[in-house]
Design an enzyme around this catalytic site. Structure first.
Site, PDB file in Angstrom:
ATOM      1  CE  LYS A 178      13.195  20.894   6.745  1.00 30.23           C
ATOM      2  NZ  LYS A 178      13.307  20.260   8.024  1.00 30.23           N
ATOM      3  CB  VAL A 207       5.482  38.092   5.452  1.00 37.18           C
ATOM      4  CG1 VAL A 207       5.672  39.537   5.038  1.00 37.18           C
ATOM      5  CG2 VAL A 207       6.414  37.184   4.663  1.00 37.18           C
ATOM      6  CG  HIS A 256       7.958  30.093   0.185  1.00 34.79           C
ATOM      7  ND1 HIS A 256       8.015  29.621  -1.099  1.00 34.79           N
ATOM      8  CD2 HIS A 256       6.640  30.258   0.462  1.00 34.79           C
ATOM      9  CE1 HIS A 256       6.783  29.510  -1.575  1.00 34.79           C
ATOM     10  NE2 HIS A 256       5.929  29.904  -0.653  1.00 34.79           N
ATOM     11  CB  THR A 257      10.491  30.037   6.840  1.00 33.05           C
ATOM     12  OG1 THR A 257       9.327  30.865   6.921  1.00 33.05           O
ATOM     13  CG2 THR A 257      11.483  30.425   7.915  1.00 33.05           C
ATOM     14  N   GLY A 286       5.507  24.527   4.532  1.00 32.11           N
ATOM     15  CA  GLY A 286       6.953  24.333   4.700  1.00 32.11           C
ATOM     16  C   GLY A 286       7.645  24.152   3.348  1.00 32.11           C
ATOM     17  CE  LYS A 287       3.956  26.936  -0.395  1.00 27.64           C
ATOM     18  NZ  LYS A 287       3.155  26.962   0.830  1.00 27.64           N
ATOM     19  CB  SER A 307       6.475  14.907  12.311  1.00 33.03           C
ATOM     20  OG  SER A 307       6.570  14.874  10.929  1.00 33.03           O
ATOM     21  CG  ASP A 308       8.967  19.317  14.942  1.00 30.09           C
ATOM     22  OD1 ASP A 308       8.692  19.202  13.729  1.00 30.09           O
ATOM     23  OD2 ASP A 308       9.137  20.419  15.490  1.00 30.09           O
ATOM     24  CD  GLN A 341       0.160  32.067  -2.803  1.00 33.26           C
ATOM     25  OE1 GLN A 341       0.199  31.869  -3.995  1.00 33.26           O
ATOM     26  NE2 GLN A 341       1.019  32.874  -2.203  1.00 33.26           N
TER      27      GLN A 341
HETATM   28  P1  GDP Z   1       5.902  27.862   3.287  1.00 36.35           P
HETATM   29  O1  GDP Z   1       5.164  29.113   3.003  1.00 36.35           O
HETATM   30  O2  GDP Z   1       5.172  26.648   2.807  1.00 36.35           O
HETATM   31  O3  GDP Z   1       7.329  27.878   2.806  1.00 36.35           O
HETATM   32  O4  GDP Z   1       5.950  27.727   4.873  1.00 36.35           O
HETATM   33  P2  GDP Z   1       6.307  28.917   5.921  1.00 36.35           P
HETATM   34  O5  GDP Z   1       7.741  29.203   5.860  1.00 36.35           O
HETATM   35  O6  GDP Z   1       5.366  30.056   5.751  1.00 36.35           O
HETATM   36  O7  GDP Z   1       5.868  28.236   7.282  1.00 36.35           O
HETATM   37  C1  GDP Z   1       6.455  27.069   7.741  1.00 36.35           C
HETATM   38  C2  GDP Z   1       7.049  27.368   9.122  1.00 36.35           C
HETATM   39  O8  GDP Z   1       7.340  26.155   9.761  1.00 36.35           O
HETATM   40  C3  GDP Z   1       8.353  28.132   9.054  1.00 36.35           C
HETATM   41  O9  GDP Z   1       8.480  28.928  10.194  1.00 36.35           O
HETATM   42  C4  GDP Z   1       9.405  27.009   9.068  1.00 36.35           C
HETATM   43  O10 GDP Z   1      10.659  27.433   9.588  1.00 36.35           O
HETATM   44  C5  GDP Z   1       8.740  26.028   9.991  1.00 36.35           C
HETATM   45  N1  GDP Z   1       9.036  24.613   9.739  1.00 36.35           N
HETATM   46  C6  GDP Z   1       9.206  23.979   8.546  1.00 36.35           C
HETATM   47  N2  GDP Z   1       9.330  22.653   8.743  1.00 36.35           N
HETATM   48  C7  GDP Z   1       9.219  22.441  10.054  1.00 36.35           C
HETATM   49  C8  GDP Z   1       9.227  21.273  10.869  1.00 36.35           C
HETATM   50  O11 GDP Z   1       9.342  20.146  10.410  1.00 36.35           O
HETATM   51  N3  GDP Z   1       9.070  21.456  12.222  1.00 36.35           N
HETATM   52  C9  GDP Z   1       8.902  22.688  12.771  1.00 36.35           C
HETATM   53  N4  GDP Z   1       8.754  22.765  14.095  1.00 36.35           N
HETATM   54  N5  GDP Z   1       8.899  23.807  12.039  1.00 36.35           N
HETATM   55  C10 GDP Z   1       9.039  23.683  10.706  1.00 36.35           C
HETATM   56  P1  IMO Z   2       2.788  30.677   1.203  1.00 29.03           P
HETATM   57  O1  IMO Z   2       3.377  30.575  -0.191  1.00 29.03           O
HETATM   58  C1  IMO Z   2      -0.824  31.127   3.621  1.00 29.03           C
HETATM   59  C2  IMO Z   2      -3.990  33.673   1.990  1.00 29.03           C
HETATM   60  C3  IMO Z   2      -4.281  34.999   2.666  1.00 29.03           C
HETATM   61  C4  IMO Z   2      -5.756  35.142   2.346  1.00 29.03           C
HETATM   62  C5  IMO Z   2      -5.869  34.561   0.945  1.00 29.03           C
HETATM   63  C6  IMO Z   2      -5.831  35.602  -0.172  1.00 29.03           C
HETATM   64  O2  IMO Z   2       3.675  31.307   2.193  1.00 29.03           O
HETATM   65  O3  IMO Z   2       2.232  29.347   1.626  1.00 29.03           O
HETATM   66  P2  IMO Z   2      -3.932  37.132  -1.216  1.00 29.03           P
HETATM   67  O4  IMO Z   2      -3.025  38.139  -0.583  1.00 29.03           O
HETATM   68  O5  IMO Z   2      -3.223  36.027  -1.915  1.00 29.03           O
HETATM   69  O6  IMO Z   2      -4.974  37.760  -2.094  1.00 29.03           O
HETATM   70  O7  IMO Z   2      -4.737  36.489   0.022  1.00 29.03           O
HETATM   71  O8  IMO Z   2      -4.768  33.675   0.795  1.00 29.03           O
HETATM   72  N1  IMO Z   2      -2.580  33.480   1.577  1.00 29.03           N
HETATM   73  C7  IMO Z   2      -1.729  32.644   2.183  1.00 29.03           C
HETATM   74  N2  IMO Z   2      -1.878  31.881   3.285  1.00 29.03           N
HETATM   75  N3  IMO Z   2       0.329  31.078   2.923  1.00 29.03           N
HETATM   76  C8  IMO Z   2       0.492  31.830   1.806  1.00 29.03           C
HETATM   77  O9  IMO Z   2       1.575  31.723   1.013  1.00 29.03           O
HETATM   78  C9  IMO Z   2      -0.558  32.691   1.413  1.00 29.03           C
HETATM   79  N4  IMO Z   2      -0.720  33.569   0.403  1.00 29.03           N
HETATM   80  C10 IMO Z   2      -1.965  34.032   0.507  1.00 29.03           C
HETATM   81  O10 IMO Z   2      -4.036  34.931   4.038  1.00 29.03           O
HETATM   82  O11 IMO Z   2      -6.510  34.324   3.200  1.00 29.03           O
HETATM   83 MG    MG Z   3       4.433  30.804   4.022  1.00 32.82          MG
END
Ligand code: GDP
Ligand code: IMO
Ligand code: MG
Length: 423
Positions: free
Chosen positions: A18, A297, A41-42, A15-16, A329-330, A221
């Site tokens: 956010k 993605v 990153h969402t 959730g970075k 947490s939710d 990551q």
């Molecule tokens: P990141 O790669 O670390 O930025 O995380 P992602 O965006 O790949 O994945 C986090 C997902 O959880 C996204 O779909 C967010 O919209 C969602 N998210 C973030 N914080 C929360 C939370 O507190 N509760 C819920 N239910 N969803 C969340």
């Molecule tokens: P964010 O920033 C979750 C995982 C891939 C694979 C491994 C290597 O959104 O948290 P790569 O394409 O980097 O060579 O893949 O790492 N992976 C992630 N898993 N969140 C990510 O980024 C990731 N970026 C790579 O699924 O297991």
């Molecule tokens: Mg992500």
């Protein structure tokens, strides 16, 4: 001023994006220091949802400077698609986004090599995102890479030479492919990239610090995917840890300030590789559905399990985490009880120190805590937290030895609770 760093403590997707968006108003600059378009990153606010891949998550908070640092690997085509989509929704980034000349480029043949290496690994495949991350970093380390700054001098010649090397490897692997269209678009995207400020980001960042500007570094990551300390070889190809911020932005370790470590109230992993607390039962499926645990993605289903405190403590140690942030947490709101792994049993022995290998012989040892059975998604302050949730926080803080300063109770920017601070 010092650079504060926000990074993932698990296997990514904590959730970075956010939280960077939520914290950005406190900063002048947001900078990515590693990774590339493998990230997703969402951010959610005002009923809209955005997914960022290479662009820092600070771009939506009014005119802040955003930097893509030297430690990032950049695919000009994916970058163009991302930036153009944002421009179409009213966010023109050309003035507020700076790109390091030292960032390495992901070539079309890097993507093909990524797929070819995966295919050659058979059942041992890593499950990469297929974006050419490994091959691009391989070229960087083997001193064959092309950098953003190369766009300004003799690019064509260097590109042809790099591509020829890749073609030779692909021929040796007997891998068939056709990048005619992709390459055309990729080459066209290079001109688009030149519309942005291509900078010596190490100088710019250090100047910002001297001018007392505040900088937030955004990790991609997570620590368990770090090339050195993650579950090797099932990792990504960069240093996702705090030290990666020093090399990926040109910042001295003495200039690192707060280290925000972010984790989910449970744990997920996407792609192959060991995951000691993974659940293969109804509970795992329930977490997956309630947490919408599908890649932002790729849409790939994320593997789900209970929180792993052995791995978390390791990540806190490696990164020198000073503040914790607990996400999602939710998602556990409806659970009768919640488990947390406090040690591993390996060959009959109880282990609390994260071991060299986390293979199948590991049996997680759990502590079970009562669930809170309360909808937390509309809560605004920690005064509203149910007793059981407070007990869960206290338990985690005692185990981890670091305060949990922010709790996230939903995907929206507003669903974020900053806890009272005692310092
Ligand atoms: P990141 O790669 O670390 O930025 O995380 P992602 O965006 O790949 O994945 C986090 C997902 O959880 C996204 O779909 C967010 O919209 C969602 N998210 C973030 N914080 C929360 C939370 O507190 N509760 C819920 N239910 N969803 C969340
Ligand atoms: P964010 O920033 C979750 C995982 C891939 C694979 C491994 C290597 O959104 O948290 P790569 O394409 O980097 O060579 O893949 O790492 N992976 C992630 N898993 N969140 C990510 O980024 C990731 N970026 C790579 O699924 O297991
Ligand atoms: Mg992500």
């Amino acid at each position: 001023m010092k650079v504060d760093v926000l990074l993932g403590l698990q296997w990514g997707d904590e959730g970075k994006g956010k939280v960077v968006d939520v914290l950005t108003p406190k900063y002048d600059v947001v900078a990515r220091f590693q990774g590339g378009p493998n990230a997703g990153h969402t951010l959610e606010f005002h009923g809209e949802k955005y997914i960022l891949r290479s662009i820092p998550s600070g771009i939506f908070q009014g005119g802040k400077v955003n930097v893509i640092g030297n430690g990032v690997v950049l695919d000009p085509l994916l970058f163009r698609q991302e930036a153009e989509a944002l421009a179409a929704s009213g966010h023109d980034l050309t003035k507020q986004l700076f790109i390091s000349k030292k960032a390495h480029l992901i070539l079309p043949t890097h993507r093909v090599l990524d797929m070819a290496y995966e295919a050659s690994k058979g059942a041992g495949k890593i499950g990469t995102t297929g974006k050419g991350i490994g091959p691009a970093y391989t070229d960087k380390v083997s001193r064959n890479g092309l950098r953003v700054g190369d766009l300004l001098h003799n690019f064509e010649e260097r590109y042809v030479a790099a591509k020829a090397k890749h073609e030779a490897i692909l021929a040796a692997l007997n891998y068939t492919y056709d990048i005619t269209e992709l390459e055309k678009e990729w080459l066209a995207a290079l001109d688009y990239l030149k519309r942005f400020k291509l900078i010596d980001s190490e100088h710019v960042i250090n100047r910002f610090l001297k001018e007392e500007k505040s900088v937030l570094a955004e990790g991609a990551q997570g620590t368990m995917l770090d090339i050195d300390f993650g579950s090797y070889p099932f990792v990504t190809s960069s240093n996702t840890i705090c030290a990666g911020c020093c090399t990926g932005l040109g910042v001295s370790p003495r200039n690192i300030g707060e280290v925000f470590g972010i984790f989910k109230a449970y744990c997920t992993r996407v792609g192959s590789g060991p995951f000691p607390t993974e659940l293969f039962d109804e509970t795992g499926e329930q977490i997956c559905q309630l947490g919408h645990e599908f890649g932002s993605v790729t849409g790939r289903k994320r593997r789900c399990g209970w929180i792993d405190l052995v791995a978390l403590k390791y990540a806190i140690m490696i990164n020198g985490v000073s503040q914790l942030i607990m996400m999602k947490s939710d998602v556990l709101d409806t659970f009768e009880s919640i488990k947390a792994c406090v040690s591993y049993r390996i060959d009959g022995e109880e282990v609390t120190e994260f071991p060299y290998e986390i293979g199948e012989s590991i049996e997680p040892v759990y502590v079970e805590l009562p669930g809170w059975n309360t909808n937390m998604t509309k809560m605004q302050s920690e005064d509203e937290f149910p007793e059981e949730f407070n007990a869960y926080l206290t338990f985690l803080e005692e185990e981890l030895g670091v305060p949990i300063k922010i709790v996230s109770v939903g995907p929206d920017r507003e669903q974020t609770i900053i806890r009272y601070t005692e310092d």
